[in-house]
Enzyme design. Structure first.
Site, PDB file in Angstrom:
ATOM      1  N   GLY A 178       0.788  -1.223   0.000  1.00  0.00           N
ATOM      2  CA  GLY A 178       0.000   0.000   0.000  1.00  0.00           C
ATOM      3  C   GLY A 178       0.819   1.271   0.000  1.00  0.00           C
ATOM      4  O   GLY A 178       0.299   2.353  -0.293  1.00  0.00           O
ATOM      5  N   SER A 179       2.090   1.168   0.316  1.00  0.00           N
ATOM      6  CA  SER A 179       2.963   2.340   0.431  1.00  0.00           C
ATOM      7  C   SER A 179       3.343   2.889  -0.935  1.00  0.00           C
ATOM      8  O   SER A 179       3.898   2.171  -1.771  1.00  0.00           O
ATOM      9  CB  SER A 179       4.234   1.948   1.204  1.00  0.00           C
ATOM     10  OG  SER A 179       5.287   2.841   0.947  1.00  0.00           O
ATOM     11  N   ALA A 180       3.066   4.175  -1.166  1.00  0.00           N
ATOM     12  CA  ALA A 180       3.430   4.794  -2.446  1.00  0.00           C
ATOM     13  C   ALA A 180       4.938   4.749  -2.695  1.00  0.00           C
ATOM     14  O   ALA A 180       5.370   4.424  -3.810  1.00  0.00           O
ATOM     15  CB  ALA A 180       2.905   6.225  -2.507  1.00  0.00           C
ATOM     16  N   ARG A 220       5.811   1.352  -3.897  1.00  0.00           N
ATOM     17  CA  ARG A 220       5.320   1.117  -5.258  1.00  0.00           C
ATOM     18  C   ARG A 220       6.206   1.799  -6.295  1.00  0.00           C
ATOM     19  O   ARG A 220       6.414   1.264  -7.389  1.00  0.00           O
ATOM     20  CB  ARG A 220       3.872   1.590  -5.372  1.00  0.00           C
ATOM     21  CG  ARG A 220       2.903   0.710  -4.612  1.00  0.00           C
ATOM     22  CD  ARG A 220       1.468   1.135  -4.831  1.00  0.00           C
ATOM     23  NE  ARG A 220       0.980   2.020  -3.781  1.00  0.00           N
ATOM     24  CZ  ARG A 220       0.533   3.241  -3.957  1.00  0.00           C
ATOM     25  NH1 ARG A 220       0.536   3.789  -5.173  1.00  0.00           N
ATOM     26  NH2 ARG A 220       0.079   3.953  -2.945  1.00  0.00           N
TER      27      ARG A 220
END
Length: 209
Positions: A8-10, A13
């Site tokens: 979920g971490s930008a 990603r």
């Protein structure tokens, strides 16, 4: 190559897309901050700052997503399109990376995280600052295909990870046509974009639903 991350971490990603762009396979090591897995002694030996993402390449540990992106592009990139060698072109890429870290991503966090993690009411002033940040990006993109020119670079991958998080949080891009068009190009052309979308969707399901 070990990669300690949360989908979920930008920032995580952004690294995943960069790895896909240079053809590097990551050995994914899910690191649940909520369970304190980043505070285990073995992780602290790798990264005393105990943050994710953290990359370990043949014993070399590195954290901070944009530093990892630069490392991957410089060491494994097949050419310099992702991170140009020309000093001025590279300077623009760096500026966009720092803009993402210090302004675009930070203002999203300043607005949403108090609501998500501290159950505080929305702050209209922080919402305006967040919209201003997207407005800056919209201006940067005027007359060009990508954030630092007409070639996709690691700056786009970092920014696209952040903007994907804005998107799942319900941000309206209609007043920012350059951002909307650029984001569509990133979705179509960024290597590993499906990982970014899946992670953003997971962020939404966990924190915004």
């Amino acid at each position: 190559m070990d990669f300690y991350y949360l989908p979920g971490s930008a920032p995580c990603r952004a690294v995943q897309m960069t790895a896909a762009a240079v053809g590097v396979e990551l050995n994914l090591k899910l690191t649940d901050l909520m369970k304190g897995e980043h505070m285990k002694p073995e992780f602290l030996k790798l990264n005393p700052q105990h943050c994710i993402p953290t990359l370990v390449d043949n014993g070399f540990a590195l954290w901070e997503s944009r530093a990892i992106q630069i490392y991957l592009a410089e060491k494994y990139g097949k050419d310099d399109k992702l991170y140009p060698k020309d000093p001025q072109k590279r300077a623009v890429v760096n500026q966009r990376l720092y803009f993402d870290m210090g302004t675009l991503y930070q203002r999203f966090a300043d607005y949403h995280y108090p609501q998500i993690f501290a159950k505080q009411p929305a702050n209209p002033e922080n919402e305006k600052k967040m919209k201003d940040a997207v407005g800056f990006l919209n201006t940067f993109l005027e007359g060009q295909e990508y954030a630092a020119g007409n070639d996709l670079t690691i700056a786009d991958l970092s920014l696209a990870a952040t903007i994907a998080t804005y998107e799942v949080a319900g941000f309206d891009f209609a007043p920012y046509p350059n951002v909307a068009a650029w984001f569509a190009r990133c979705k179509a052309n960024a290597p590993g974009y499906a990982l970014n979308q899946a992670g953003a969707d997971e962020f939404k399901a966990k924190f915004l639903s």
